[in-house]
Design a protein around this motif. Structure first.
Motif, PDB file in Angstrom:
ATOM      1  N   GLY A 195       0.809  -1.216   0.000  1.00  0.00           N
ATOM      2  CA  GLY A 195       0.000   0.000   0.000  1.00  0.00           C
ATOM      3  C   GLY A 195       0.837   1.258   0.000  1.00  0.00           C
ATOM      4  O   GLY A 195       0.533   2.232  -0.695  1.00  0.00           O
ATOM      5  N   THR A 196       1.914   1.246   0.770  1.00  0.00           N
ATOM      6  CA  THR A 196       2.796   2.409   0.848  1.00  0.00           C
ATOM      7  C   THR A 196       3.469   2.683  -0.487  1.00  0.00           C
ATOM      8  O   THR A 196       3.501   3.831  -0.956  1.00  0.00           O
ATOM      9  CB  THR A 196       3.855   2.189   1.951  1.00  0.00           C
ATOM     10  OG1 THR A 196       3.174   1.974   3.187  1.00  0.00           O
ATOM     11  CG2 THR A 196       4.760   3.386   2.093  1.00  0.00           C
ATOM     12  N   VAL A 197       3.988   1.649  -1.111  1.00  0.00           N
ATOM     13  CA  VAL A 197       4.658   1.821  -2.412  1.00  0.00           C
ATOM     14  C   VAL A 197       3.653   2.283  -3.468  1.00  0.00           C
ATOM     15  O   VAL A 197       3.941   3.185  -4.264  1.00  0.00           O
ATOM     16  CB  VAL A 197       5.358   0.513  -2.846  1.00  0.00           C
ATOM     17  CG1 VAL A 197       5.830   0.588  -4.287  1.00  0.00           C
ATOM     18  CG2 VAL A 197       6.524   0.207  -1.917  1.00  0.00           C
TER      19      VAL A 197
ATOM     20  N   ASN B  38      -3.739  -0.842   4.411  1.00  0.00           N
ATOM     21  CA  ASN B  38      -3.460  -1.922   3.487  1.00  0.00           C
ATOM     22  C   ASN B  38      -2.974  -3.178   4.196  1.00  0.00           C
ATOM     23  O   ASN B  38      -3.229  -4.296   3.740  1.00  0.00           O
ATOM     24  CB  ASN B  38      -2.468  -1.472   2.420  1.00  0.00           C
ATOM     25  CG  ASN B  38      -3.133  -0.530   1.439  1.00  0.00           C
ATOM     26  OD1 ASN B  38      -3.805  -0.958   0.522  1.00  0.00           O
ATOM     27  ND2 ASN B  38      -2.990   0.761   1.668  1.00  0.00           N
ATOM     28  N   ALA B  39      -2.293  -3.036   5.311  1.00  0.00           N
ATOM     29  CA  ALA B  39      -1.883  -4.199   6.092  1.00  0.00           C
ATOM     30  C   ALA B  39      -3.117  -4.966   6.560  1.00  0.00           C
ATOM     31  O   ALA B  39      -3.209  -6.191   6.399  1.00  0.00           O
ATOM     32  CB  ALA B  39      -1.028  -3.763   7.283  1.00  0.00           C
TER      33      ALA B  39
ATOM     34  N   ALA C  96       1.277   7.432   6.027  1.00  0.00           N
ATOM     35  CA  ALA C  96       1.023   7.007   7.404  1.00  0.00           C
ATOM     36  C   ALA C  96      -0.316   6.283   7.503  1.00  0.00           C
ATOM     37  O   ALA C  96      -0.478   5.353   8.290  1.00  0.00           O
ATOM     38  CB  ALA C  96       1.043   8.211   8.339  1.00  0.00           C
ATOM     39  N   ARG C  97      -1.253   6.674   6.697  1.00  0.00           N
ATOM     40  CA  ARG C  97      -2.558   6.028   6.644  1.00  0.00           C
ATOM     41  C   ARG C  97      -2.506   4.764   5.801  1.00  0.00           C
ATOM     42  O   ARG C  97      -3.156   3.768   6.102  1.00  0.00           O
ATOM     43  CB  ARG C  97      -3.579   7.014   6.073  1.00  0.00           C
ATOM     44  CG  ARG C  97      -4.929   6.433   5.775  1.00  0.00           C
ATOM     45  CD  ARG C  97      -5.754   7.417   4.903  1.00  0.00           C
ATOM     46  NE  ARG C  97      -6.762   6.754   4.140  1.00  0.00           N
ATOM     47  CZ  ARG C  97      -6.569   6.094   2.999  1.00  0.00           C
ATOM     48  NH1 ARG C  97      -5.370   5.989   2.481  1.00  0.00           N
ATOM     49  NH2 ARG C  97      -7.564   5.532   2.360  1.00  0.00           N
TER      50      ARG C  97
ATOM     51  N   PHE D 164      -4.568  -8.705   5.392  1.00  0.00           N
ATOM     52  CA  PHE D 164      -4.800  -9.687   6.441  1.00  0.00           C
ATOM     53  C   PHE D 164      -6.229 -10.241   6.368  1.00  0.00           C
ATOM     54  O   PHE D 164      -6.442 -11.455   6.365  1.00  0.00           O
ATOM     55  CB  PHE D 164      -4.528  -9.053   7.806  1.00  0.00           C
ATOM     56  CG  PHE D 164      -4.829  -9.946   8.957  1.00  0.00           C
ATOM     57  CD1 PHE D 164      -3.945 -10.947   9.320  1.00  0.00           C
ATOM     58  CD2 PHE D 164      -5.996  -9.786   9.687  1.00  0.00           C
ATOM     59  CE1 PHE D 164      -4.221 -11.785  10.392  1.00  0.00           C
ATOM     60  CE2 PHE D 164      -6.278 -10.616  10.756  1.00  0.00           C
ATOM     61  CZ  PHE D 164      -5.394 -11.615  11.104  1.00  0.00           C
ATOM     62  N   VAL D 165      -7.202  -9.349   6.307  1.00  0.00           N
ATOM     63  CA  VAL D 165      -8.604  -9.767   6.263  1.00  0.00           C
ATOM     64  C   VAL D 165      -8.883 -10.539   4.978  1.00  0.00           C
ATOM     65  O   VAL D 165      -9.564 -11.575   5.003  1.00  0.00           O
ATOM     66  CB  VAL D 165      -9.552  -8.559   6.417  1.00  0.00           C
ATOM     67  CG1 VAL D 165     -10.995  -8.941   6.136  1.00  0.00           C
ATOM     68  CG2 VAL D 165      -9.420  -7.968   7.812  1.00  0.00           C
ATOM     69  N   TYR D 166      -8.348 -10.069   3.852  1.00  0.00           N
ATOM     70  CA  TYR D 166      -8.544 -10.770   2.588  1.00  0.00           C
ATOM     71  C   TYR D 166      -8.050 -12.212   2.687  1.00  0.00           C
ATOM     72  O   TYR D 166      -8.738 -13.154   2.292  1.00  0.00           O
ATOM     73  CB  TYR D 166      -7.819 -10.050   1.445  1.00  0.00           C
ATOM     74  CG  TYR D 166      -7.788 -10.858   0.174  1.00  0.00           C
ATOM     75  CD1 TYR D 166      -8.899 -10.894  -0.667  1.00  0.00           C
ATOM     76  CD2 TYR D 166      -6.669 -11.603  -0.170  1.00  0.00           C
ATOM     77  CE1 TYR D 166      -8.884 -11.649  -1.817  1.00  0.00           C
ATOM     78  CE2 TYR D 166      -6.649 -12.366  -1.322  1.00  0.00           C
ATOM     79  CZ  TYR D 166      -7.759 -12.389  -2.145  1.00  0.00           C
ATOM     80  OH  TYR D 166      -7.745 -13.150  -3.279  1.00  0.00           O
TER      81      TYR D 166
END
Length: 131
Positions: free
Chosen positions: A26-28, A88-89, A82-83, A93-95
């Protein structure tokens, strides 16, 4: 790729690996997409009376760069990143938990359909306890 994750990082598998992979992805993604999102937002915020040629991507990029510099395209990126990491983590995880839960519930043709929701809720709760 998912199967090779343990090979790439034998120490960081399981839930921690999924959370880290999701956060980094997500960050990238946001770091690369942010300047384009800035241009899109600027175009969307223009009044409807703005001439069409002033709402093109090329015109907006040139105008913003000339008036405000390259930094404008990255203004607010730190907050976005930061968000992006935790959002995205948790999404990854949930996915993965949902995917595993649903695959456990896959029966044979002709079996009566079953409701995977109670098992799914229990699986996600178990995972959040280990975070």
């Amino acid at each position: 790729l998912e199967e090779s994750l343990p090979l790439l990082s034998p120490r960081l598998g399981g839930d921690a690996g999924v959370l880290l992979a999701g956060g980094i992805a997500g960050t990238v993604t946001w770091a690369l997409a942010y300047p384009f999102d800035t241009v899109k937002t600027y175009i969307q915020s223009q009044p409807l009376e703005t001439p069409a040629h002033q709402r093109t991507i090329t015109h907006v990029v040139r105008t913003l760069h000339a008036e405000k510099g390259i930094g404008l395209f990255y203004k607010g990126l730190g907050t976005c990143l930061a968000r992006a990491f935790p959002v995205n983590a948790v999404t990854f995880f949930v996915y993965k938990r949902v995917k595993v839960s649903l695959s456990r519930g896959a029966g044979h043709a002709g079996d009566a359909p079953r409701n995977p929701a109670p098992e799914l809720v229990a699986t996600v709760r178990e995972g959040t306890d280990s975070i």
